[in-house]
Design a protein around this motif. Structure first.
Motif, short mmCIF file in Angstrom:
data_model
loop_
_atom_site.label_atom_id
_atom_site.label_comp_id
_atom_site.label_asym_id
_atom_site.label_seq_id
_atom_site.Cartn_x
_atom_site.Cartn_y
_atom_site.Cartn_z
N ASP A 121 0.83 -1.21 0.00
CA ASP A 121 0.00 0.00 0.00
C ASP A 121 0.86 1.24 0.00
O ASP A 121 0.64 2.18 -0.77
CB ASP A 121 -0.89 0.02 1.26
N TYR B 26 4.52 -8.51 -5.53
CA TYR B 26 5.12 -8.87 -4.24
C TYR B 26 6.01 -10.10 -4.37
O TYR B 26 6.95 -10.29 -3.62
CB TYR B 26 3.99 -9.15 -3.25
N THR B 27 5.72 -10.94 -5.35
CA THR B 27 6.52 -12.15 -5.54
C THR B 27 7.90 -11.81 -6.07
O THR B 27 8.90 -12.34 -5.60
CB THR B 27 5.82 -13.10 -6.53
N ASP C 132 1.30 -12.88 -9.46
CA ASP C 132 1.83 -12.49 -8.15
C ASP C 132 1.06 -13.20 -7.04
O ASP C 132 0.22 -12.61 -6.37
CB ASP C 132 1.70 -10.96 -8.00
N GLU D 220 2.02 -14.56 -4.18
CA GLU D 220 2.30 -14.16 -2.79
C GLU D 220 1.68 -12.82 -2.48
O GLU D 220 1.19 -12.58 -1.38
CB GLU D 220 3.81 -14.10 -2.56
N GLY D 221 1.69 -11.93 -3.49
CA GLY D 221 1.10 -10.61 -3.29
C GLY D 221 -0.40 -10.73 -3.04
O GLY D 221 -0.95 -10.09 -2.15
N VAL E 78 -1.21 -11.44 0.53
CA VAL E 78 -1.07 -10.40 1.55
C VAL E 78 -1.93 -9.18 1.25
O VAL E 78 -2.25 -8.41 2.15
CB VAL E 78 0.40 -9.97 1.75
N ARG E 79 -2.33 -9.02 -0.01
CA ARG E 79 -3.14 -7.85 -0.34
C ARG E 79 -4.49 -7.87 0.36
O ARG E 79 -5.13 -6.84 0.51
CB ARG E 79 -3.36 -7.78 -1.86
N LEU F 168 -4.97 -8.12 3.28
CA LEU F 168 -4.84 -7.37 4.53
C LEU F 168 -4.86 -5.86 4.31
O LEU F 168 -4.87 -5.09 5.26
CB LEU F 168 -3.52 -7.74 5.22
N SER F 169 -4.84 -5.48 3.04
CA SER F 169 -4.76 -4.04 2.75
C SER F 169 -6.07 -3.33 3.07
O SER F 169 -7.15 -3.91 2.99
CB SER F 169 -4.40 -3.88 1.27
N ASP F 170 -5.96 -2.06 3.45
CA ASP F 170 -7.14 -1.28 3.84
C ASP F 170 -7.68 -0.44 2.70
O ASP F 170 -8.46 0.47 2.92
CB ASP F 170 -6.80 -0.33 4.99
N ASP F 171 -7.23 -0.71 1.48
CA ASP F 171 -7.58 0.12 0.34
C ASP F 171 -9.06 0.41 0.21
O ASP F 171 -9.45 1.50 -0.18
CB ASP F 171 -7.15 -0.59 -0.95
N ARG G 146 -3.02 2.69 9.29
CA ARG G 146 -1.67 2.36 8.86
C ARG G 146 -0.62 2.92 9.80
O ARG G 146 0.45 2.37 9.96
CB ARG G 146 -1.45 2.92 7.45
#
Lengths: 761, 58
Positions: free
Chosen positions: A51, A70-71, B33, B35-36, B39-40, B42-45, B56
């Motif tokens: 972010d 991210y990878t 992606d 892995e991205g 984890v995305r 968890l994003s607060d977008d 944040r």
């Protein structure tokens, strides 16, 4: 931009002046005029980073989108078609948020890799869809066969299966078919030949059986086979792609920039890759030479430890050659870029490299060795089953069915998964421990190592010099030295400053070119520099014999004077690692290009008995060959340009991330961080990986020992084939997961500490 | 067995639907992606801008 452009003369006299950055090499425009650029970003380790980075970049004017992968740790920035792309803003924004980024250009090889990977995944999806749907029909047929299915319904189901299986196999089988055809054209056999034959025969026989209203068809086996094999192929590919992406990032972050003189005399910072032979570049104190060059003007002492392993700086003046990777201690040089071939040392390296890499490549991977044994055996068994049953009086139809069943059941599902699955898991474990693998067969070769040859400079020692023991230096002198050192870009001064991060800079410091720096501290004159500059030559002359491997820096405060020793210190865990390797029964050798006096104390401290100093690149190869002649494998660990041929000719090779570019490209694996521990971890995990690979191959063989007699005896129905194939594949995959263990505490070298500080220096 | 007349097409079309969805997601770059993507989540977008900012910096 023009405001930053400098006239030629000013540039030469103002070493610290900034030069304009030229990023056009990295910008890509699509047909609609949108500009796009990729960056390799360092320091990403959590979800919040995504972010933070994307928000920071999207807030910039003109930026249409920012997407972080991210990878691969890469950021893609797209600019509006009308906006002028400003990559420097992106870099500044990232720096402000606390991330370091480098412009990045994906190589053609990598793009081809991505395309192949997507194709494999598409094939895998199609095969998976087909396998599931056919299994739906097959299970109905199998359960119907033992209850009350009508022949019409069964035929209908078989035709439906054929309708799904034939197009699916035609599409999803392409990777195997193409490779098999290539192999046959080259008159060799690979694993894909029995696979292709098995799939095609299974489909052909199934169509024939369906036409004859038979009870069994093998559509499900054929497609499931493709599904499992594609899984193995995709895993194999994913590992290589990931390590290649990682290597690409490293290349980007290691990519040096060069200060090039343009035709109009301006000085522009460009990527070193854009510098052509004949271009003129400027080199200032504290910078590494981005290219090989001939000195046109200026004098400086250069540290060539990354090139030759020699730790003593060399004085160069107009007419001398400077090699890429040399570090300038003081002075400003103007170089004319020369191409390889104009210089004897580079020539020698290139020639030796060519020779070494053609000599290698004879190594046959475990899986290929298995395939070469396996393919003929499978075909012979199927053929024998066919002939045997014909002799025993079976009909041709029956005999062909049994032969096909043999081919299907022996199709190397487990074999195809056995090696790649282990490699993927082991490579992942190593990556977490800070070791990046360049080639898939590295594990197998690493596991065969019984001798480890180390280079000294930059490998056993840290790549950057550091301040040695200062316990006998008076504290006020030490503090003065640290404060003075902050004002200089000289690498030795930076080493002193780095050892005392708490030091505050001085207000007015005068730099005396070629001598040192001078300032006033509390009314006293303070000097840091050469012993002559500080007036303590006698002291230095007395100390020099005791510290043959160190550079002496003098410091004077008022009347007091002291000497500081700056040397390339051993990596913090070098002694432990050497002991650990010795405890594992490995023979240890030290090969250095440095002087005897500098190598001897290192060898003595580490207890390495076999050591050689003053080695030319060709000498290193000769020693390796004499070691390798009666031994299975030599692991060469080195970082200098002079080590590159030795790395290429050794059985397997490792290099630290700080190594010279050519050298890093030769190494089978690269390790990150300041510690040497990854060498031990790599060896340990490689041995475990080879053990598991062999175990997996044994499982595959054991499975065949059970399944083949059943098939030859004619007891293999499609149901048995399906159970056997999926069962063995799952066992092999689960077994491969065990390669995760054994990384353990190794992860300390980790992803977080590595490249950063080193590259900056 | 007339039940097969609609069950078989239903099963096949469901399977094809899944395949089409997979191919679409592959083309849309959802596998680039992995892995991205993990984890995305968890994003607060998706929250209101000032809320996400506050979160944040906690």
């Amino acid at each position: 931009m023009d405001a930053q452009a400098l006239p030629l003369s000013a540039a030469a006299s103002l070493p610290a002046s900034p030069a304009a950055q030229d990023y056009s090499l990295f910008l890509r425009r699509d047909p609609s005029g949108q500009a796009e650029m990729a960056f390799a970003v360092e320091g990403i380790d959590c979800a919040a980073c995504i972010d933070e980075i994307e928000d920071a970049c999207e807030a910039l004017p003109g930026v249409a989108r920012a997407r972080l992968n991210y990878t691969t740790h890469r950021l893609t920035i797209g600019w509006d078609a009308r906006a002028e792309p400003r990559p420097e803003d992106v870099l500044a924004a990232l720096a402000k948020t606390g991330y370091r980024a480098w412009p990045f250009e994906a190589g053609r090889l990598e793009e081809m890799d991505n395309a192949t990977s997507r194709h494999l995944l598409r094939c895998l999806g199609v095969a998976g869809f087909a396998a599931m749907n056919i299994m739906l029909l097959s299970v109905s047929v199998w359960s119907g066969n033992v209850t009350d299915i009508t022949p019409e319904t069964r035929d209908f189901f078989h035709w439906l299966s054929a309708l799904i299986a034939l197009p699916a196999a035609a599409y999803a089988g392409q990777p195997f078919f193409q490779s098999a055809v290539r192999a046959l054209k080259a008159h060799t056999l690979n694993m894909d030949v029995p696979i292709t034959l098995g799939v095609l025969l299974a489909l052909g026989v199934s169509v024939f059986e369906t036409l004859n209203h038979a009870e069994h068809a093998y559509f499900d086996s054929a497609v499931m086979l493709l599904f499992f094999l594609l899984g193995g192929r995709y895993l194999d590919h994913a590992m290589r792609r990931r390590t290649r992406a990682e290597a690409g990032n490293l290349a980007a972050l290691k990519a040096v920039s060069a200060n090039r003189f343009e035709a109009d005399g301006r000085l522009v910072t460009v990527p070193a890759a854009a510098v052509r032979p004949g271009d003129e570049v400027m080199l200032r104190a504290g910078e590494r030479a981005p290219v090989d060059g001939l000195v046109l003007s200026g004098t400086a002492s250069v540290d060539e430890s990354l090139v030759t392993g020699e730790t003593l700086p060399r004085r160069v003046a107009a007419g001398d050659t400077v090699h890429a990777g040399s570090l300038v201690h003081d002075g400003v040089l103007r170089l004319r870029t020369i191409a390889a071939g104009e210089d004897t040392f580079l020539d020698e390296i290139e020639r030796l490299l060519d020779k070494a890499s053609t000599a290698r490549g004879r190594y046959i991977r475990l899986a290929d060795r298995a395939a070469r044994l396996y393919a003929p055996m499978v075909h012979a068994t199927a053929l024998l089953a066919l002939i045997g049953w014909l002799i025993a009086g079976a009909s041709l139809h029956q005999a062909v069915l049994i032969a096909v069943a043999v081919l299907i059941i022996t199709c190397p599902c487990a074999l195809a998964l056995a090696v790649p699955a282990v490699q993927v898991v082991a490579a992942g474990t190593l990556m977490r421990a800070g070791v990046l693998i360049n080639a898939g067969d590295t594990f197998e070769r690493l596991a065969e190592v019984d001798t480890v040859a180390f280079d000294k400079t930059g490998t056993l020692t840290l790549p950057e010099p550091s301040l040695s023991d200062t316990s006998n230096v008076p504290a006020p002198l030490l503090a003065a030295a640290a404060r003075l050192a902050l004002a200089s870009t000289h690498p030795l001064a930076r080493a002193i400053a780095a050892a005392h991060p708490e030091a505050r800079p001085l207000a007015e410091v005068r730099e005396v070119p070629g001598a040192g720096v001078e300032a006033r501290i509390e009314g006293m004159t303070a000097r840091l520099g050469s012993p002559a500059f500080c007036g303590c030559e006698a002291l230095a002359a007395a100390r020099a014999p005791e510290a043959p491997d160190a550079s002496l820096v003098a410091v004077r405060l008022g009347d007091a004077c002291a000497l500081l020793e700056v040397r390339q210190a051993l990596r913090p865990d070098a002694a432990e690692v050497i002991d650990a390797l010795r405890a594992e029964g490995l023979r240890l050798v030290l090969l250095s290009g440095d002087r005897r006096e500098a190598v001897a104390p290192v060898a003595a401290r580490l207890g390495i008995k076999d050591w050689w100093a003053r080695m030319r690149p060709a000498d290193k190869i000769a020693v390796l060959e004499s070691l390798g002649a009666n031994r299975r494998g030599v692991l060469m660990v080195g970082d200098g340009l002079n080590d590159a041929p030795a790395l290429a000719s050794a059985h397997v090779s490792l290099s630290p991330i700080s190594a010279a570019d050519v050298t890093r490209a030769q190494a089978d694996a690269v390790f990150l961080g300041d510690r040497l521990a990854p060498v031990v971890v790599a060896l340990r995990i490689a041995r475990r990986a080879r053990h598991l690979m062999r175990q997996n191959l044994m499982i595959a063989v054991a499975y065949n020992l059970v399944a083949v007699p059943l098939a030859v005896a004619g007891h293999v129905t499609p149901l048995v084939a399906a159970l056997a194939m999926s069962g063995s594949s799952v066992i092999v995959t689960l077994n491969a997961l065990r390669a995760r263990q054994g990384g353990g505490d190794a992860a300390t070298g980790g992803r977080r500490s590595p490249a950063g500080e080193k590259v900056a220096a | 067995m007339s039940v097969l007349l609609y069950l078989v097409p239903a099963a096949l079309s469901l399977g094809l639907l899944g395949l089409a969805a997979f191919l679409w997601s592959l083309r849309a770059g959802q596998y680039d992606d992995l892995e991205g993507a993990a984890v995305r989540v968890l994003s607060d977008d998706d929250l209101h801008e000032d809320i996400s900012d506050r979160n944040r910096h906690e």
